[in-house]
Design a protein around this motif. Structure first.
Motif, short mmCIF file in Angstrom:
data_model
loop_
_atom_site.label_atom_id
_atom_site.label_comp_id
_atom_site.label_asym_id
_atom_site.label_seq_id
_atom_site.Cartn_x
_atom_site.Cartn_y
_atom_site.Cartn_z
N GLY A 145 -5.97 -11.47 -19.06
CA GLY A 145 -6.31 -10.50 -20.09
C GLY A 145 -7.66 -10.74 -20.74
N TYR A 146 -8.12 -9.74 -21.48
CA TYR A 146 -9.39 -9.81 -22.21
C TYR A 146 -9.13 -9.51 -23.68
N GLN A 147 -9.68 -10.37 -24.56
CA GLN A 147 -9.46 -10.24 -25.99
C GLN A 147 -10.42 -9.19 -26.56
N LEU A 148 -9.91 -7.95 -26.76
CA LEU A 148 -10.75 -6.89 -27.31
C LEU A 148 -11.10 -7.13 -28.76
N LYS A 149 -10.10 -7.51 -29.54
CA LYS A 149 -10.27 -7.82 -30.95
C LYS A 149 -9.53 -9.12 -31.24
N ASP A 150 -9.63 -9.60 -32.47
CA ASP A 150 -9.00 -10.87 -32.80
C ASP A 150 -7.49 -10.83 -32.61
N ASN A 151 -6.87 -9.66 -32.73
CA ASN A 151 -5.41 -9.56 -32.61
C ASN A 151 -4.93 -8.85 -31.36
N TRP A 152 -5.84 -8.26 -30.58
CA TRP A 152 -5.43 -7.43 -29.45
C TRP A 152 -6.00 -7.94 -28.14
N THR A 153 -5.14 -7.99 -27.12
CA THR A 153 -5.53 -8.40 -25.77
C THR A 153 -4.96 -7.39 -24.77
N VAL A 154 -5.77 -6.99 -23.79
CA VAL A 154 -5.30 -6.11 -22.72
C VAL A 154 -5.62 -6.77 -21.38
N GLY A 155 -4.83 -6.46 -20.36
CA GLY A 155 -5.09 -7.08 -19.08
C GLY A 155 -4.10 -6.66 -18.01
N ALA A 156 -4.10 -7.43 -16.93
CA ALA A 156 -3.24 -7.16 -15.78
C ALA A 156 -2.18 -8.24 -15.67
N GLU A 157 -1.02 -7.86 -15.15
CA GLU A 157 0.07 -8.80 -14.94
C GLU A 157 0.70 -8.56 -13.59
#
Length: 202
Positions: free
Chosen positions: A55-67
């Protein structure tokens, strides 16, 4: 009845920084086996599971990515008096999708997080009715899944610590290409299962 259970688990091994612009690499790895015997019959089972995330940390509290996820299980049933009743079943699962994670620091020691994931999954089951004169069948399902899993991170020292999972929600809807069979499952094990792993934030 004699039963043995071997568990080797590394759950939610994470390497991440909780700051914007960083990369998260995590995954679950587990293996367990069991054996049951009674008069005239015996059963053996082996299970393996591996579920990585990137995943990639977009913001301090949010991460998006692949699983992704891969699991396999093998079960054998042996009958001493009638070998023709012997059975073997092998099941393999594969999934690939995306996830979003929200995390919230409670203090320098504790951090709460929740993962929401969705994607594609496939299941292949092969069965054998007799070891000596095998009659085999194969069933394949493919479809979609969605999952929700909360967790707690305990920081022991220098962002190295333990992850605790307490179950969650999982839904899957699959269809067989062979006979148009459908398989819809909903699992709710929040508070009913528990796993523990290690984590390091850089």
């Amino acid at each position: 009845m004699k039963k043995t259970l071997l568990i080797l688990a590394m759950a939610m091994i994470s390497f991440a920084n909780a700051q914007k612009g960083t990369v998260l690499v995590s995954g679950n790895l587990s293996f367990w086996s069991d054996k049951n015997s009674n008069q005239g019959s015996e059963s053996k089972g082996e299970n393996f599971n591996f579920s990585p995330k990137l995943g990639y940390q977009l913001k301090d509290n949010w991460t998006v990515g692949a699983e992704a996820g891969f699991s396999s299980s093998k079960n054998e049933y042996t009958y001493l008096e009638n070998a023709l009743n012997n059975q073997e079943r092998i099941t393999k699962n594969f999934s690939a999708g995306a996830f979003v994670r929200y995390s919230k620091s409670l203090s320098q020691t504790f951090l709460l997080y929740a993962d929401l994931g969705a994607g594609y999954k496939t299941l292949k089951e092969t069965g054998t009715n007799s070891f000596s004169d095998p009659e085999s069948y194969t069933t394949t399902f493919d479809g979609v899944y969605a999952s929700f899993a909360p967790g707690l991170f305990l920081n022991i020292k220098n962002n190295f610590g333990l992850n605790f999972g307490i179950g969650g929600l999982t839904y899957s809807n699959t269809k067989s290409d062979q006979n148009n069979g459908k398989n819809s499952n909903f699992y709710f094990n929040f508070g009913q299962s528990f796993n523990i792993g290690i984590s390091k934030n850089f």
